[in-house]
Write an enzyme that holds these catalytic residues in place. Sequence first.
Site, mmCIF file in Angstrom:
data_model
loop_
_atom_site.group_PDB
_atom_site.id
_atom_site.type_symbol
_atom_site.label_atom_id
_atom_site.label_comp_id
_atom_site.label_asym_id
_atom_site.label_seq_id
_atom_site.Cartn_x
_atom_site.Cartn_y
_atom_site.Cartn_z
ATOM 1 N N LEU A 1 47.900 -75.672 -118.634
ATOM 2 C CA LEU A 1 47.857 -76.398 -119.663
ATOM 3 C C LEU A 1 47.245 -77.712 -119.682
ATOM 4 O O LEU A 1 46.594 -78.178 -120.787
ATOM 5 C CB LEU A 1 49.716 -76.952 -119.911
ATOM 6 C CG LEU A 1 50.577 -75.505 -120.296
ATOM 7 C CD1 LEU A 1 51.855 -76.077 -120.185
ATOM 8 C CD2 LEU A 1 49.953 -74.881 -121.243
ATOM 9 N N LEU B 1 45.712 -74.710 -127.282
ATOM 10 C CA LEU B 1 45.935 -76.167 -126.854
ATOM 11 C C LEU B 1 44.627 -76.660 -126.942
ATOM 12 O O LEU B 1 44.250 -77.800 -127.076
ATOM 13 C CB LEU B 1 46.496 -76.186 -125.295
ATOM 14 C CG LEU B 1 47.905 -76.322 -125.403
ATOM 15 C CD1 LEU B 1 48.246 -76.404 -123.834
ATOM 16 C CD2 LEU B 1 48.833 -77.351 -126.116
ATOM 17 N N ARG C 1 44.718 -69.691 -109.974
ATOM 18 C CA ARG C 1 45.173 -70.968 -110.625
ATOM 19 C C ARG C 1 46.450 -71.263 -110.134
ATOM 20 O O ARG C 1 47.323 -70.446 -109.914
ATOM 21 C CB ARG C 1 45.260 -70.680 -112.006
ATOM 22 C CG ARG C 1 45.563 -71.866 -112.891
ATOM 23 C CD ARG C 1 45.803 -71.598 -114.289
ATOM 24 N NE ARG C 1 46.432 -70.479 -114.837
ATOM 25 C CZ ARG C 1 47.639 -70.659 -115.088
ATOM 26 N NH1 ARG C 1 48.325 -71.751 -114.640
ATOM 27 N NH2 ARG C 1 48.414 -69.833 -115.399
ATOM 28 N N HIS D 1 50.633 -62.572 -112.218
ATOM 29 C CA HIS D 1 51.569 -63.387 -111.885
ATOM 30 C C HIS D 1 52.358 -62.780 -111.456
ATOM 31 O O HIS D 1 52.909 -61.420 -111.380
ATOM 32 C CB HIS D 1 52.150 -64.048 -113.386
ATOM 33 C CG HIS D 1 53.017 -65.112 -113.410
ATOM 34 N ND1 HIS D 1 54.298 -64.875 -112.808
ATOM 35 C CD2 HIS D 1 52.912 -66.301 -113.601
ATOM 36 C CE1 HIS D 1 54.903 -66.026 -112.983
ATOM 37 N NE2 HIS D 1 54.102 -66.871 -113.311
ATOM 38 N N GLY E 1 39.398 -71.046 -132.327
ATOM 39 C CA GLY E 1 40.655 -71.157 -131.357
ATOM 40 C C GLY E 1 41.501 -72.236 -131.709
ATOM 41 O O GLY E 1 40.966 -73.470 -131.595
ATOM 42 N N GLY E 2 42.697 -72.117 -131.817
ATOM 43 C CA GLY E 2 43.807 -72.985 -132.297
ATOM 44 C C GLY E 2 44.899 -73.017 -131.167
ATOM 45 O O GLY E 2 45.970 -73.447 -131.491
ATOM 46 N N ARG F 1 50.290 -68.375 -106.315
ATOM 47 C CA ARG F 1 50.538 -66.855 -106.911
ATOM 48 C C ARG F 1 49.947 -65.765 -106.600
ATOM 49 O O ARG F 1 50.774 -64.688 -106.358
ATOM 50 C CB ARG F 1 50.360 -67.158 -108.611
ATOM 51 C CG ARG F 1 51.192 -68.327 -109.122
ATOM 52 C CD ARG F 1 50.742 -68.267 -110.667
ATOM 53 N NE ARG F 1 51.535 -69.289 -111.241
ATOM 54 C CZ ARG F 1 51.470 -69.796 -112.649
ATOM 55 N NH1 ARG F 1 50.397 -69.116 -113.426
ATOM 56 N NH2 ARG F 1 52.501 -70.371 -113.149
ATOM 57 N N GLU G 1 40.968 -71.751 -121.430
ATOM 58 C CA GLU G 1 40.932 -70.623 -120.679
ATOM 59 C C GLU G 1 39.676 -69.939 -120.482
ATOM 60 O O GLU G 1 39.584 -69.124 -119.390
ATOM 61 C CB GLU G 1 42.324 -69.859 -120.848
ATOM 62 C CG GLU G 1 42.428 -68.776 -119.944
ATOM 63 C CD GLU G 1 43.565 -67.654 -120.175
ATOM 64 O OE1 GLU G 1 44.421 -67.924 -120.988
ATOM 65 O OE2 GLU G 1 43.652 -66.469 -119.381
#
Lengths: 283, 657
Positions: B420, B13, B414, B237, B10-11, B298, B404
Site C-alpha cells: 500500500l 491506490l 515483499r 501468501h 488504472g484506478g 512471507r 504493483e
Amino acid sequence: MIAFDASQKRPEFIKVRIRRQDGPGEKPYWELHQITYEPELNVISVLQRIASQATNSDGKKVAPVTWDCGCLEEVCGSCTMQINGRVRQSCSALVDRLLEDNEDELVLEPMSKFPVIRDLMVDRQRLFRALERVKAWVPVDSYYNLGPGERQLRDTQEQNYPLSQCMSCGCCVDACPQYKKIELKKEAGETDEAFEARKEAAYDESFVGPHAISQAMLFNNHPTGKALAGERLEALTGPGGIQACGNAQNCVAVCPKEIPLTTSIGRAGRAATMYKIKKFFDK
Amino acid sequence: MPEQRVIVVGGGLAGLASAMKLSELGVKVDLFSLTPVKRSHSVCAQGGINSCNDQTRQLGDDEWKHFDDTVYGGDFLNHQPPVKEMAFWAPKIIELMDRLGVPFNRTGEGFIDRRRFGGTLYKRTAFAGATTGQQLLYALDEQVRRQEAAGNIRKFEFWDFLGPIQDETGRCRGIVAQDMVSMEIKSFAADAVVVGTGGCGLVYGRSTMSVFCTGSAASRCFQAGAKYANGEFIQVHPTAIPGSDKLRLMSESARGEGGRVWVPRKPHDARMPKDIPAGERYYFLEERYPEYGNLVPRDIATREIFDICVNDGLSIDEERMSVYLDLTHIPKAELDRKLGGILEIYEKFQGVDPRIEPMRIFPAVHYSMGGLWADYQKSADGGLEMGAPQNHMTNIEGLYAIGECDYHYHGANRLGANSLLSCIFTGLFTGPSIVAYMANQVSGAGDVTEAMKSAAQKKQQERHDHLLSNNSGGDENPYLIHQELGDIMTRVATVVRRNDQLSEAIGKVDDLHKRSMNVSLADTGNWSNQNVIFAKSLQDMFPIAKCILKGALQRDECRGAHFKPDFQKPSLTAEDPGERRRQAEVWLDEFDKNNEKYLKSTVADWNDGSQSPDLTYEDVDTGSIKPRPRLYGLVGADIIEDVFAERTREEDAPATV
C-alpha cells in the site's frame, strides 16, 4: 465448508433461471441453465461455469450471461444482483445455503432500480453521482506534507469506520421503496455530453439514497470534513434529500456490511432540522 | 503553454494517488479503469501500511531500519534508491492519509494505533480495522471525485486499455482504449501516460487477486516494446482460504495480532481442534523461528506451511491441504475491533466463526514483485532525485509505470504492509517528475496527428474484429484454456520450482498460447461483450506467463519467493568448532559467488518473431546497504553471521600504508 452438513442429500444438477436482457430498452426474457452440482459453489462460480459451457439447459448455444464482478470477497461491491428475489452480492451467496431455501432452482435477476446494460449488469453511475452531490470528501488544503491530522478519540473512529465501509454496492437503494428507477433514452441527435448532462440533472433531483446520507454524516463527523457540513445539509434539505425517506428501513436490513444506515438517516434528519432553523433565523 | 493532459491507466491506490497529485499540480487527467475506480483491487488489501513512527523511534527504529528490513526481506534484489526514498516518505504518507480521512484505528489517547507485521521486530503498521486497503482507496477515490467535480479529472470507467500510441521515435503519445459497454475503440492523445494496473494473479487461474488482475495492461505495454523485469518473483501468501472461484486472503494481520499457526502432531488427527491439548499441537513456525515466530517473512512462512503439508504429511485433512491459523485465545472484543473485516470474510465464506474455531488456511498466489521495468535518478544521498523526469519512466519515453506493476521496491519478496505504501508513494512521487518531463517536450497532446491516432486505433479494431469473426473458424474455448494455463502455472511456478518442470511447462504454455489465438467466442455481438474482452486479456496473459517461466528457469538459485531446492544452500553440519567455522567460510564464499552471478534483475524484451521473451540481466543498486545472507532459521546461522561480520570489518577497515 465445515459447518454444512455433508450427509445431507444434494442434487446432481443445479437449475439456474436467469432473467436476461440483450441491451437497454430490450425486452427481458427468462433462460434456464443447468450445471453439475459441486459442494461449496457460490453464485459467481455458477456463472463462471455457465460462461464456460456456453449452452442453455436445452443444449442450445447461447451467449454467456453478462454480469459484473471484482474482488469475489464482498469488499468491492461489483457483483450485486437479485438472487432468489433478494438483493445481495453474488460472491457471498453460497449455493448450498440457497438450496436449503429453494432446492428447485436458483433465480438470478438484475438489480431493479438501475437501467440494465445487459443481462445482470446494470448502470450504477447514479450511486456515485450521489456521493458528489453530498460532497463526500475531506476538503484538505493540499496533498503536500503538512503534518498529522487531528487526534481522534477511539469512540469517534469506532463510529466512523463502519460508515466508511460502504462499498457503493447499491443494495440499500435497490430495496428502498422511495428510490425510483430512472432510465432515460438518448434522443435522436443528442450528443453524448448532452445526454450525460441530462442524466445527471435527473439524478440530482431524485432521492439521493441512504448510502449517500450516511456518507454525508460520516464526513460531517470528521474534524476537517465538517467544514462542508452546511453544504452537505443544504444538499440533504433540497429536492430528493432526506425528506424523501419514507422510513421503510429496508436499507439497513439488506446492507451486506450492516452499516447503521437508519441511525445515519436519523442523525441527518436532526441535523437538517437544526440547519433549517438556524438558516431561518440567520436570514 | 497549452493545457497539459496526462492519461492515467488504472484506478487503484497508485493510479488514484497519481491522478490526484497531478491535478493538484495543474495538469488535466484522463483516468481509465476496467471498473469504477472505487472497486479496484486495492480494496482487498487488509492488514495495513508501514512506517516508522514516534513510538518505534523510541525503541531504536528509524526510516533507515524500515529501508533495511525491506531490502533484507526482499533478499537484496530491491533497487535501493527508490526503497530508501519510500521509507523516508512513509511517515508523511500516513499523515497525509490521516488528513484525508482514513479512519485508522486509534489508541486510547487518540493516536494512530500500530501493529506488528512480518519481517520486522517493530510495530510499524498503521491500520483501519482489517480493511486498510479499502479505506485508503476510498480516501483517494473521494479526492479524485472532488477533483472530478472541479473539472480537473475525467473518468473513463469500464474502459479497457488496449495499448500505447507511439510516434515514429517510439515516444508514447496516448493510448487506445475500448468502451466495455458500447465496444467502441477509440484513441486518446496525451502528453504522458501513467500505467498503474496492478498485478497478474489471473495468470495462475485462482489467486487472492480480483478478476481484473490479468496483467494484460502491463503485457500490452510489454508487447509494444516496454521491458518487463523480475517476472519470476511471485509472492505466494502463506495464509489464504481455499475456494473454487478464488483463494481469499487471510491477512498477515491475523498473525500480527497474535494468531498462531499449528497442525496436530498426529497426522490427520480427527479430533476437533479445541480438543487437541497443547502438547499435541505443533506450532512449527514458533519452534523453528524463535525470534520472529509466526511473523517470519512471507516466503518463509509459505514454504514452511507447504513443507509441513506436502513433505511432513501433517496437513489437517488428507485430501485438502491446510493448517490451522488460530485466534481463539484472543478476546472477542479485541478481535472485532482490529480484525473484524477479515473474520467476517471467513465466517461468510466458510460458515465457521474463527473467533471460536481455528481457521483452516493454505498458501495462495498473492502479489507480483516484478513488473514493467522503469528508470529512476539516484540522488546524492542515495534516494531519488525529486522531480527528475526519468523517475518511473519505462524504456518507452513518456510512458510511466507505478504501483504493483513496477518492479523496484519489493525485490525477491515483499514485506507485508509495504505494498500500500509503495503504491501511494509512487503515485505521489512521480507527479513532479511527469510535470518536468512534459515541460521539456516541444510537442504534446495537441500535436498528435489524426493519422497517428487512426493507425493505432485501426490495429486494435482489426484484432477485435478478427476475434468476433471467430478467427475464421477457431474452435478453442477461452475459459478452458485459462484453466489449463492456471493449472500449469500453479503447479510449476509457485512455492517450489524445478528446472525439468519449468522446461516442460514452457513448451506447454507455448502450445496454449497458440491455441488461445484460435479461440471461438460464444458471443460475437458488439454490445458489452465480456467474452471478447476476456479472450483478449487471456491472449495477453501468455507473454507474462512466459516471462515468469523463463525467468524462473534461468535463475539457478534460491532468492526470496523464488525457491529451487536443487540450488539450496546447505545448513552447516559439522559439530567441531574449527570445522564448523571452515564450513561457514565456504558457505560465505559460495554466497559471494552466487551474488556475483544472480544478484541481478531479470529484464525481458518481447520478441515478436519467436513469441517469447529475451532475457538480459541488470545490476541492482546496493549502494546503501551491503547484501548480507538471509539466514532465518538456517542451522549454523550464528557462525555464518560472525564470519560475515569479520569480513565486513576487514573490508571497511582503512587500508594501512
